[in-house]
Design an enzyme around this catalytic site. Structure first.
Site, PDB file in Angstrom:
ATOM      1  N   LEU A 123       0.812  -1.211   0.000  1.00 22.35           N
ATOM      2  CA  LEU A 123       0.000   0.000   0.000  1.00 22.35           C
ATOM      3  C   LEU A 123       0.848   1.265   0.000  1.00 22.35           C
ATOM      4  O   LEU A 123       0.468   2.272  -0.609  1.00 22.35           O
ATOM      5  CB  LEU A 123      -0.939   0.004   1.214  1.00 22.35           C
ATOM      6  CG  LEU A 123      -2.179  -0.881   1.091  1.00 22.35           C
ATOM      7  CD1 LEU A 123      -1.843  -2.354   1.298  1.00 22.35           C
ATOM      8  CD2 LEU A 123      -3.257  -0.463   2.083  1.00 22.35           C
ATOM      9  N   ASP A 124       1.981   1.241   0.681  1.00 26.85           N
ATOM     10  CA  ASP A 124       2.826   2.428   0.761  1.00 26.85           C
ATOM     11  C   ASP A 124       3.328   2.823  -0.626  1.00 26.85           C
ATOM     12  O   ASP A 124       3.214   3.980  -1.048  1.00 26.85           O
ATOM     13  CB  ASP A 124       4.000   2.149   1.697  1.00 26.85           C
ATOM     14  CG  ASP A 124       4.392   3.370   2.524  1.00 26.85           C
ATOM     15  OD1 ASP A 124       3.811   4.450   2.318  1.00 26.85           O
ATOM     16  OD2 ASP A 124       5.279   3.241   3.378  1.00 26.85           O
TER      17      ASP A 124
END
Length: 664
Positions: A406-407
């Site tokens: 997700l980052d």
């Protein structure tokens, strides 16, 4: 006595790192920022240097260095398989010897205390490679190990490696039979309940710990001299940490007792399930999970399966590991993984902030490279928890198709949206945001790879003495997702963003900082959240913002920079420092203060001057220290790119805001 613990820590750091508190970490090369012209020269020099490091394909890739455990394990792998490259081995040994610290052992990060597990592995690797046990560096290491209880006190992963080399009995490691592959989803432990990195490391370990192969170890090397009690007489390999841990230890003993009773058909079925799981995720020359420990375990499982050396799967598995090597004429080390997506997205953001046509063109080359790297509809492990969510993430590495994170995805979408032609990337951005929102955890936060990976009781199992089994939501990743959602501003994301902002408010520390899970540490977390707050429209006079600003300003060093040690993961009192100023942490702090509306503050002006003074003749910055945890307290990383793109980003952001302010 002339100095307390803080003084002693700084003294040690000065000897091992070569910096001191209150002084710039690099010799001044460029003029002080007394004029806009000086600032423009600093930005242009950094921009040109960063563009010069961009690949012809468009991506950026910087070295990603860990502690000496990884290169030591590379040597151990060569001796496990009896596939020894003597020249490469000696170069790795040069690297290992150079990193021995003044305490006699090897730390997890530059300037850190001796880590017993790392030191045991390095000692073993050097002895395997032929270092004389009577050599001064080996004597110092051995004395340091024995003074801390000996190799029996090493962590679980180290003891598993020693068991595979016949150095400790198998009762020294947790009972992790391959039948775990057959456990139902409702059971207390299941693969879907642990993090991606745990899964990829554990499944091949199930095979190894069930079959218990013995390393080929062609020279018959042992390290019995590292034990205070002979390994087969030792009775205290596992620490008792409370009722829950004792309960799991009882289950561990029960499992060992009934192991001989497991039907052969069940074991065969479980072994096949483990083999299939590994083979499905081998990931070609990207390697299982695209992380070194999983890759090595997978290669050893292929050998154990009888896959011949010329088999394409085994060739690719070995090639994946060798692609992690950084080899110079004098020495070599092995990276834990590579970071092209992360480096490229962050460098693109820095270039966009630099803002001129040359910089934008470089950013777009990186974004164009990223487009086909997006993982859309192929099988991915997160789908077990979120089967109705469409794919749309990016992985951290070149190839890691089962495990987008997700980052990275949030940063890529953020950069694509603020490109000169966001419509060009509209489909990529939409798919990315849909996926991000789909992986929001129940508490409103976002984790790195999965949703609701919060089965905390599993940290009590004997295997989890490292405390890094899970992937729960964190402030920094959540902040990055909020930034991307707020940047794009889709109406359908308003509710998820509101929940995420509530999570971030709840996570703020009483002193105003936020914890940094994936960067060191509270400076990183606070930078991440203040950027998100600004994008989400949180007022600059909001109490949470004011507390964060006050905390950051209280941690600024006399030279204008900021520095925070990795020790802050062990000792909350060291949050934000004191430590010598670091260009990357100073850039985070400067960006955070700018986001909080502190453009005219003395702290901001002082920070800009620090970054300019610390800039090197090359146009970039340098610092020898580690920049992030892989896993707090047990594994740390040095992103070599952080001193390249973050200071450029911060200086350009200051210039842009100052220019905009003058036009008002």
């Amino acid at each position: 006595m002339t100095g307390g613990p803080s003084t002693l820590r700084e003294s040690r750091l000065a000897r091992e790192v070569g910096v001191r508190t209150g002084a710039a970490t690099a010799v001044s090369r460029l003029p002080d920022p007394d004029s806009g012209e000086s600032l423009e020269r600093s930005i242009a020099a950094a921009r040109d240097a960063l563009i010069g490091l961009q690949s012809a394909q468009g991506f950026w890739l910087f070295e990603l260095e860990a502690d000496c455990t990884i290169p030591a394990e590379y040597i151990m792998m060569m001796h496990f398989l009896d596939e020894i490259d003597v020249g490469l081995q000696e170069k790795i040994c040069v690297y290992l010897r150079r990193h021995q610290a003044i305490h006699g052992g090897w730390p997890l990060y530059l300037g850190g205390e001796l880590d017993l597990s790392c030191t045991v592995k390095v000692y073993f690797a050097l002895k395997l490679a032929g270092d004389d046990v009577a050599a001064p560096h080996m004597v110092r290491a051995r004395q340091a190990i024995l003074a801390r209880g000996g190799a029996a006190r090493a962590n679980v992963f180290t003891r598993i490696a020693l068991a595979l080399f016949g150095q400790v009995p198998w009762r020294a490691v947790p009972y992790i039979p391959v039948e775990i592959m057959l456990l139902p989803k409702w059971f207390a432990f299941h693969l879907d309940k642990v993090s991606y990195w745990s899964r990829t490391v554990m499944v091949p370990l199930f095979v190894l710990c069930t079959k218990k192969p013995l390393a080929r170890n062609p020279y018959g090397i042992d390290i019995q001299e590292l034990f205070t009690t002979p390994p087969w007489e030792e009775r205290h390999y596992f620490a008792r940490r409370g009722f829950t841990n004792r309960f799991f230890m009882a289950l561990d003993r029960m499992g060992r007792t009934i192991d001989p009773l497991i039907p052969r058909a069940m074991r065969r079925r479980a072994m096949n399930a483990a083999h299939d799981w590994v083979l499905e995720r081998l990931n070609g020359e990207g390697g299982l999970g695209a992380i070194f420990p999983a890759m090595v375990n997978a290669l050893e499982v292929l050998v154990l399966m009888g896959v011949p050396p010329e088999d394409p799967r085994r060739v690719a598995a070995k090639r994946a590991i060798d692609k992690l090597l950084v080899v110079t004429p004098g020495e070599a080390y092995c990276q834990p993984c590579v970071s092209p997506v992360w480096d490229s997205a962050l460098a693109a953001l820095a270039m966009q902030e630099a803002g001129d046509a040359q910089a934008h063109a470089a950013a777009e080359r990186a974004l164009d490279w990223l487009v086909p790297e997006q993982l859309l509809d192929n099988p991915q492990d997160w789908q077990v928890q979120k089967p109705k969510v469409r794919g749309g993430g990016w992985a951290f590495q070149f190839t890691n198709s089962y495990y987008p994170d997700l980052d990275d995805t949030a940063v890529v979408a953020w950069s694509m949206h603020q490109s000169r032609d966001p419509q060009k990337y509209a489909l990529n951005i939409t798919r990315a945001l849909d996926w991000l929102v789909g992986l929001q955890s129940r508490n409103g936060g976002f984790a790195a790879f999965d949703a609701d990976n919060t089965h905390y009781i599993l940290n009590e199992i004997p295997f989890a003495d490292h405390g890094a089994l899970l992937d729960p939501p964190t402030s920094d990743v959540t902040a990055r997702v909020v930034t991307a959602l707020a940047k794009v501003g889709r109406p359908q994301d308003a509710v998820p963003m509101k929940r995420a902002l509530a999570y971030l408010r709840a996570e703020q520390e009483p002193d105003g900082a936020w914890f940094g899970r994936w960067g060191t540490n509270y400076i990183y977390g606070t930078w991440s959240v203040l950027i998100a707050f600004e994008e989400a429209g949180v007022a600059q006079d909001d109490p949470a913002v004011r507390r964060a600003v006050n905390w950051l300003e209280s941690k600024q060093n006399p030279d204008g920079g900021w520095g925070e040690p990795q020790d802050s993961y062990h000792d909350r009192h060291q949050a934000g420092g004191p430590a010598a100023s670091a260009p990357f942490q100073s850039a985070w702090a400067l960006l955070a203060l700018l986001a909080a509306g502190e453009l005219e503050s003395p702290a901001v002006r002082h920070a800009v001057r620090y970054l300019q003074r610390a800039q090197q003749k090359s146009g970039l910055w340098t610092d020898p220290r580690f920049t992030a945890p892989g896993f707090p307290r047990v594994f740390y990383l040095k992103y070599h790119g952080y001193c390249a793109y973050f200071p450029l980003w911060a200086l350009a952001a200051y210039r842009n805001r100052a220019s905009a302010s003058r036009l008002k």
